[in-house]
Scaffold this motif. Structure first.
Motif, PDB file in Angstrom:
ATOM      1  N   LYS A  16      -3.695   4.320   1.073  1.00 38.80           N
ATOM      2  CA  LYS A  16      -3.860   5.402   1.790  1.00 38.80           C
ATOM      3  C   LYS A  16      -4.015   6.789   1.805  1.00 38.80           C
ATOM      4  O   LYS A  16      -3.214   7.567   2.198  1.00 38.80           O
ATOM      5  CB  LYS A  16      -3.395   5.320   3.033  1.00 38.80           C
ATOM      6  CG  LYS A  16      -2.669   3.405   3.568  1.00 38.80           C
ATOM      7  CD  LYS A  16      -2.226   2.785   4.787  1.00 38.80           C
ATOM      8  CE  LYS A  16      -3.379   3.177   5.349  1.00 38.80           C
ATOM      9  NZ  LYS A  16      -2.234   2.737   7.556  1.00 38.80           N
ATOM     10  N   SER A  64       1.062  -0.698  -0.136  1.00 38.65           N
ATOM     11  CA  SER A  64       0.100   0.014  -0.283  1.00 38.65           C
ATOM     12  C   SER A  64       1.106   1.118   0.003  1.00 38.65           C
ATOM     13  O   SER A  64       1.886   1.260   0.384  1.00 38.65           O
ATOM     14  CB  SER A  64      -0.599  -0.142   1.040  1.00 38.65           C
ATOM     15  OG  SER A  64      -0.101   0.455   2.552  1.00 38.65           O
ATOM     16  N   GLN A  85      -8.364  -0.538  -3.722  1.00 37.59           N
ATOM     17  CA  GLN A  85      -8.952   0.077  -1.969  1.00 37.59           C
ATOM     18  C   GLN A  85      -8.437   0.427  -1.879  1.00 37.59           C
ATOM     19  O   GLN A  85      -7.061   1.468  -1.752  1.00 37.59           O
ATOM     20  CB  GLN A  85      -8.681  -1.170  -0.615  1.00 37.59           C
ATOM     21  CG  GLN A  85      -9.436  -2.658  -1.550  1.00 37.59           C
ATOM     22  CD  GLN A  85      -9.614  -3.472  -0.404  1.00 37.59           C
ATOM     23  OE1 GLN A  85      -8.943  -3.240   0.488  1.00 37.59           O
ATOM     24  NE2 GLN A  85     -10.556  -4.502  -0.326  1.00 37.59           N
ATOM     25  N   ARG A 114      -3.640  -1.144  -2.188  1.00 36.79           N
ATOM     26  CA  ARG A 114      -4.551  -0.345  -1.497  1.00 36.79           C
ATOM     27  C   ARG A 114      -3.768   1.175  -1.780  1.00 36.79           C
ATOM     28  O   ARG A 114      -2.506   1.332  -1.271  1.00 36.79           O
ATOM     29  CB  ARG A 114      -3.777  -0.095  -0.115  1.00 36.79           C
ATOM     30  CG  ARG A 114      -4.853  -1.703  -0.211  1.00 36.79           C
ATOM     31  CD  ARG A 114      -5.274  -2.234   1.070  1.00 36.79           C
ATOM     32  NE  ARG A 114      -6.063  -3.298   1.774  1.00 36.79           N
ATOM     33  CZ  ARG A 114      -5.339  -4.397   0.971  1.00 36.79           C
ATOM     34  NH1 ARG A 114      -4.124  -4.820   0.309  1.00 36.79           N
ATOM     35  NH2 ARG A 114      -6.004  -5.764   1.523  1.00 36.79           N
ATOM     36  N   ASP A 164     -13.366   2.280   1.157  1.00 40.81           N
ATOM     37  CA  ASP A 164     -12.675   0.406   1.463  1.00 40.81           C
ATOM     38  C   ASP A 164     -13.162   0.601   2.479  1.00 40.81           C
ATOM     39  O   ASP A 164     -13.197  -1.005   3.932  1.00 40.81           O
ATOM     40  CB  ASP A 164     -12.063   0.394   0.757  1.00 40.81           C
ATOM     41  CG  ASP A 164     -12.616   0.433  -0.843  1.00 40.81           C
ATOM     42  OD1 ASP A 164     -13.406  -0.431  -1.281  1.00 40.81           O
ATOM     43  OD2 ASP A 164     -11.332   0.630  -2.184  1.00 40.81           O
TER      44      ASP A 164
END
Length: 703
Positions: free
Chosen positions: A621, A598, A653, A619, A674
């Motif tokens: 963040k 991520s 995500q 992902r 998500d």
């Protein structure tokens, strides 16, 4: 520096040169003769003066001493008489009267009694005065009679006082006259001795002058010239004086040797004090010149500035274009810096891309600012290296003498600290040193020193912050967050020790400890049936660039029997974009292990979408700064919306960090985030607290 002038011994008239060996024989002989003659003259003079002084002093010294003692005692007796008449306390005037009688009976005053009846009658006079005064204070005497006695006593004393004063003055005059006569007698004797001494001194002077001229011409003058030559050579003078003309065989050999030695020393000193690449002073030359500059500034009440200049990202140029290009660039920078400075200033290269500039004769600290701006402008001008054009920036730290230090090492250290302060702020600029920087560096060094012990003593702890499902009802992952609790119980913020650990290299063993501890904790949860939880661990830039990271991860996953997909590695956006091509290759190596990846703090590193779509990540963040004001700032709301759309379009995500209010949660949930993480749901918790939370969640699902 001018060329050294060798002595032309072969062309000199060798026959006219004296031999110092012969001169070394005759000089002691002549000196001994002159010394003997001088001693004889001095003895004769001293004997004459001593005899005359003894003859005169023996006659008069004792007598004059007694006379002076008598004069002194008379003066004291007169002062006591005045005190006797003015004193009102009976005890004190009686004491004064008795003291006067004792002085009147003293041998020194008694010796004057034969020459003065007033002195002889002093004892009786004092007795009468004491009797009258005793009657004055008697209660039987009427006031009128007491007043008459007082006047009669005062009149008697004034007449006696004047007479005693006259005797003292005459005696003093007599002593002075007698002393003058004795001095005249000694002076007459000295004149006679002086005439005798003068004749001998003239003979000694003429002989000594001839000897001195000979020694000066043959030895002293060449030695002085040679000494001046060597002194200028030792100081590193740009122009050396001519070597002296040798007038002796031995001196000719010395002069020739000095010429050869000077040529060799100049070559060695230049090599020892200058940088071979740029021709600037090196560290040793800088320290020598800086010591001289500080001594001058101290004497004249001036300031000087020491500027520590570091070229930003020079290592990248060396690595990318080769060391030859880097050397060419350093020579260009050195020439530009020379052109920015006065003749009285100094620029030196310490090595690598570090330069030091010394500005002399400053009245105020602000006088250094125009020069440092010229240095920064010179650094930033375009440079052509072959077919390439480059522009550089520099970080400059400035320390002032005597404000920031009074010795070379302190000034250099403080300028270096100020330079690193500029680096920490983002490079390309200048900063004056202040005491707060020193305290910050000291604290930083303390933290750096303590990090090793902290790891050994197991002072680090991991807390875990849950990441919630989109509806906020279920924990689906946790992020491992390191904490440092010292042995004394105090907490050190990660913001204080993580940057230090990265700079000193301790981040690698600390990062390995975090990975091991996080996976060990995850293994414990999985053994209790909690198998649907993913563990997220942050990587530092040094860990990401560490070639041994994939092997370490593979070993730890096997050791704790953790499936790779249960581990998520987070890298910050700025870290990923510092060298995106290299980052892509590293992330693919990690992705090959099966772990999920991520990008943390998304939105703060100016990612290029062209690179972002190439990153093998799962992902994004969203940074907390965009979530914090999402309720009130429409721009933040628009950024969040666009980020969610972009992430989903890239099949990624989106995890929203920093969710702290119900309104933020509702907005992000409706937006389609998500995963959600923040204090609204859970603060970072201990491993035991997270385990309890997960077991409770599992029980609710089972029910």
């Amino acid at each position: 520096m001018s060329a050294v002038q060798p002595a032309k011994s072969a062309g000199d008239d060798v026959a006219r040169r004296l031999s110092l060996r012969k001169l070394a024989f005759w000089v002691p002989v002549w000196s001994t003769l002159m010394l003997v003659l001088g001693v004889v003259v001095v003895v004769l003079m001293s004997d004459s003066v001593i005899r005359l002084a003894e003859s005169v002093g023996g006659r008069t010294a004792t007598r004059q001493m007694e006379a002076l003692r008598a004069v002194g005692n008379l003066e004291r007796l007169i002062a006591l008489g005045d005190h006797f008449n003015s004193e009102r306390d009976p005890a004190r005037w009686r004491e004064a009267g008795l003291t006067m009688q004792a002085l009147a009976a003293h041998p020194s005053i008694a010796s004057l009694a034969g020459r003065s009846s007033v002195v002889a009658e002093t004892f009786d006079t004092v007795a009468v005065m004491m009797a009258w005064r005793s009657r004055e204070v008697s209660p039987e005497v009427l006031p009128a009679e007491a007043e008459a006695l007082q006047r009669q006593r005062e009149v008697m004393w004034q007449s006696r006082r004047a007479a005693l004063k006259e005797v003292a003055d005459k005696e003093a005059v007599r002593v002075v006259s007698e002393h003058t006569r004795a001095a005249d007698e000694i002076a007459d004797g000295m004149r006679s001795v002086l005439m005798v001494t003068l004749g001998g001194a003239i003979i000694v002077a003429v002989s000594g002058m001839l000897l001195i001229l000979l020694v000066r011409r043959q030895v002293v003058a060449p030695l002085v010239s040679l000494s001046d030559y060597l002194h200028q050579l030792r100081k590193g003078a740009q122009t050396l004086p001519a070597l002296p003309r040798a007038r002796s065989v031995e001196m000719g050999a010395v002069v020739d040797a000095a010429g050869v030695l000077a040529a060799s020393q100049q070559a060695l000193e230049h090599a020892a004090l200058h940088d071979t690449l740029t021709g600037l002073s090196n560290r040793y030359g800088l320290e020598a010149r800086l010591e001289q500059a500080m001594a001058y500034a101290r004497r004249h009440g001036k300031r000087l500035a020491v500027m520590f200049v570091d070229l930003d990202r020079f290592k990248t140029i060396n690595d990318s274009f080769g060391h030859n290009s880097g050397d060419d660039l350093l020579r260009i920078i050195a020439d530009r810096y020379r052109a920015c400075l006065r003749d009285t200033d100094l620029v030196a290269r310490l090595g690598g891309d570090e330069f030091v500039v010394v500005m002399n004769e400053l009245d105020n600290a602000s006088d250094a600012i125009p020069v440092v701006r010229k240095l920064l402008e010179a650094t930033g001008r375009e440079m052509n290296l072959g077919q390439m054009s480059l522009r550089l920036t520099a970080s400059v730290g400035i320390a002032l003498f005597p404000d920031n230090g009074e010795d070379v090492s302190t000034l250099m250290k403080h300028a270096d600290i100020a330079m690193y302060h500029v680096k920490a702020r983002g490079r390309s600029g200048f900063q004056f040193f202040d005491a707060a920087m020193h305290a910050a560096v000291a604290e930083r060094l303390s933290v750096e020193t303590s990090l090793i012990d902290a790891l050994r003593r197991n002072e680090f702890q991991l807390h875990y912050q849950p990441q919630m499902s989109a509806d906020g009802t279920r924990v689906v992952a946790v992020e491992a967050l390191i904490r440092w609790r010292r042995a004394d119980g105090s907490m050190v913020s990660p913001a204080d020790f993580i940057p230090v650990a990265e700079e000193c290299g301790m981040i690698l063993p600390i990062g390995e400890w975090v990975l091991r501890q996080a996976l060990k904790t995850l293994h414990g949860w999985r053994c209790k049936g909690l198998r649907d939880i993913r563990m997220a661990v942050n990587l530092s830039v040094l860990q990401l660039r560490d070639v041994g990271l994939p092997a370490l991860l593979k070993r730890l996953l096997a050791e704790f029997d953790i499936p790779p997909e249960a581990l998520e590695l987070e890298v910050t956006e700025s870290m990923a974009m510092s060298d995106p091509e290299k980052t892509i290759a590293i992330l693919h190596d990690l992705r090959a292990l099966g772990v999920s990846l991520s990008i943390d703090d998304f939105g703060t590193g100016y990612s290029s979408l062209a690179y972002l779509k190439l990153f093998p990540i799962d992902r994004l963040k969203l940074d907390r700064t965009f979530v914090r004001d999402i309720e009130a700032d429409s721009a933040d709301a628009d950024i969040c919306t666009a980020t969610v759309v972009m992430a989903h379009s890239l099949k990624l995500q989106l995890v929203a960090e920093g969710v702290e209010t119900c309104a933020q949660f509702d907005f992000l949930r409706k937006l389609g985030c998500d995963l959600l993480q923040g204090y609204y749901f859970h603060r970072p918790l201990s491993a035991a607290a997270v385990e309890t939370l997960l077991l409770s969640q599992q029980a609710q699902i089972a029910a």
